[in-house]
Write an enzyme that holds these catalytic residues in place. Structure first.
Site, PDB file in Angstrom:
ATOM      1  N   GLU A  79       0.806  -1.229   0.000  1.00 24.18           N
ATOM      2  CA  GLU A  79       0.000   0.000   0.000  1.00 24.18           C
ATOM      3  C   GLU A  79       0.836   1.274   0.000  1.00 24.18           C
ATOM      4  O   GLU A  79       0.405   2.303   0.524  1.00 24.18           O
ATOM      5  CB  GLU A  79      -0.968  -0.019   1.194  1.00 24.18           C
ATOM      6  N   VAL A  80       2.000   1.233  -0.611  1.00 26.34           N
ATOM      7  CA  VAL A  80       2.808   2.447  -0.734  1.00 26.34           C
ATOM      8  C   VAL A  80       2.051   3.499  -1.542  1.00 26.34           C
ATOM      9  O   VAL A  80       2.104   4.693  -1.250  1.00 26.34           O
ATOM     10  CB  VAL A  80       4.168   2.124  -1.395  1.00 26.34           C
TER      11      VAL A  80
END
Length: 469
Positions: free
Chosen positions: A239-240
């Site tokens: 989930e960068v």
């Protein structure tokens, strides 16, 4: 125990290999041969871990006969071994702190389900309960309070407790996102901005242009590997993209750094830059580790060839199988969690039935087989197993046990038993019911796994005591 008129019941255990001083290693033998008569049980195993699994099976052969009101034992001969080497539970102690005693209770139940991996998601954006000796500012600032931390003694105690039950402890320190709680380390996080250009208060990405951050990560991971003996190390990577716009795209210093590096406006190249630096750190660790990353590192970046990819996405079992096929076709080992997100709750026997109104992957847990895809034997051998996850947004000491069990038992049977023995949930239900009742009789909070039924011994809370405020 009634054993055909004899008073003594003799258990003989023979283990070929010496008992190791440390926890089990990945791939260690857990197979065993168990012979039970009315007067004795004989266990033969290659390792002590196999003997532990045999002892658990032996305990399951003991039953209480309602008519005679005596404990009896089934006579049997069993040769048994696990289908997958990784069979685990993931707990999240960042969103809600989990006490050492509660974690130990889950380890006990895991052993009773022949699970062998505790994936410990120790820290996240919300809090940093891990106690660091080298960098005490991390938990000093990042923990919810001084009481909401795991001391060095706590961590060692949990690892030792798990070892005695044949369970490995794999820690996770998610990088470069989900890092707000690392705020005690000055300069570690990027400055993040809203659409008006005003700085936000919750930066959630590591600053990749600060070279000192990589020196810090190196020192920190050296401490982590000295603390956790398992040869696997989970480094997140998920989930960068959730934070890139606020923390990298809107950050003028980051954009200038990207231009200097020749990345232009492509933040994926900046992600790759971070992961390449992280890979180099892992390769140089004094105590060698095999890194695990969530699947985004495969989907969006260039994973290190030595990595294990952890699959958590997919709305149906078929979508999950397709991802396993895709990743293993690139010669990466995989661990699957997408089938078993147990923090999602539905009304019904979701371990067995599809629950309307929810993603199909969040029900029918028993039917998810991680190797149920069209692929080569080489690909299927790259499927290390699965980890049932229980994220902590709405889970704490009060409800983790009942929410996990016996739903996680469906995954446990799937991951241990041969595929041909786990075709129908209808056939599994009597075993699941018996397991639930057995665990309740041992004092655990195990929720119902079917329509109305009952156990010979029902769960009861101990007498209430005066609370300490």
């Amino acid at each position: 125990m009634k054993t055909g008129g004899t008073e003594d019941f003799i258990i003989t255990v023979t283990v070929k290999e010496e008992c190791p001083s440390g926890p089990p290693v990945h791939g260690a033998s857990e197979e065993y041969l168990l012979r039970v008569s009315l007067s004795e049980a004989v266990i033969n195993a290659q390792t002590v871990w196999g003997a532990l699994r045999a002892m658990e099976t032996l305990s399951q052969l003991v039953f209480y006969d309602q008519k005679s009101q005596e404990y009896q034992i089934r006579t049997v001969e069993i040769f048994d071994k696990p289908r997958f080497p990784v069979r685990g539970i993931m707990i999240d102690s960042s969103r809600h702190f989990l006490s050492v005693n509660v974690i130990k209770r889950q380890l006990e139940i895991m052993s009773m389900n022949k699970l062998n991996v505790l994936h410990w998601h120790l820290v996240d954006s919300e809090s940093f309960p891990y106690t660091s000796v080298k960098f005490p500012e991390l938990h000093g600032v990042g923990a919810y309070s001084p009481r909401h931390v795991y001391s060095r003694e706590d961590i060692a105690d949990i690892i030792a407790f798990a070892r005695l039950r044949g369970i490995r402890v794999i820690p996770e320190f998610d990088l470069p996102g989900h890092t707000s709680s690392w705020k005690g380390r000055k300069g570690f996080l990027t400055e993040c901005f809203d659409e008006k250009g005003e700085e936000t208060f919750l930066p959630n990405l590591v600053d990749p242009m600060n070279e000192a951050n990589f020196d810090f990560i190196s020192e920190f991971l050296e401490e982590v590997t000295e603390t956790f003996p398992d040869q696997f190390l989970h480094l997140g990577g998920d989930e960068v993209s959730d934070y890139i716009v606020e923390c990298w795209v809107r950050n003028k210093k980051i954009r200038k750094f990207m231009e200097e590096k020749g990345f232009g406006n492509d933040t994926v190249l900046l992600e790759n830059y971070f992961f390449e630096k992280l890979y180099a750190i892992v390769e140089k660790l004094k105590l060698k580790r095999k890194p695990i990353f969530w699947q985004e590192v495969f989907d969006n970046n260039i994973p290190n060839p030595n990595s294990v990819i952890h699959i958590w996405k997919g709305n149906t079992h078929e979508e999950i199988y397709e991802q396993v096929k895709n990743i293993t076709s690139q010669n990466f080992p995989v661990i699957v969690s997408a089938c078993w997100y147990l923090n999602y709750i539905k009304y019904g026997a979701d371990w067995r039935d599809e629950i309307k109104g929810t993603a199909p992957s969040n029900s029918r847990y028993y039917y998810c087989d991680p190797t149920n895809f069209n692929g080569t034997d080489t690909q299927k051998n790259l499927v290390l197993g699965g980890i049932a996850a229980i994220w902590g947004e709405l889970v704490d000491n009060t409800n983790i046990e009942a929410r996990l069990w016996p739903r996680a038992s469906a995954a446990a049977e799937r991951l241990w038993s041969p595929a041909e023995k786990t075709q129908k949930a209808e056939d599994a239900w009597p075993r699941m019911h018996e397991l639930r009742c057995r665990l309740i009789s041992r004092g655990y909070r195990i929720q119902p796994n079917n329509n109305p039924d009952y156990c010979p011994f029902e769960f009861d809370e101990p007498p209430a005591s005066k609370s300490e405020l």
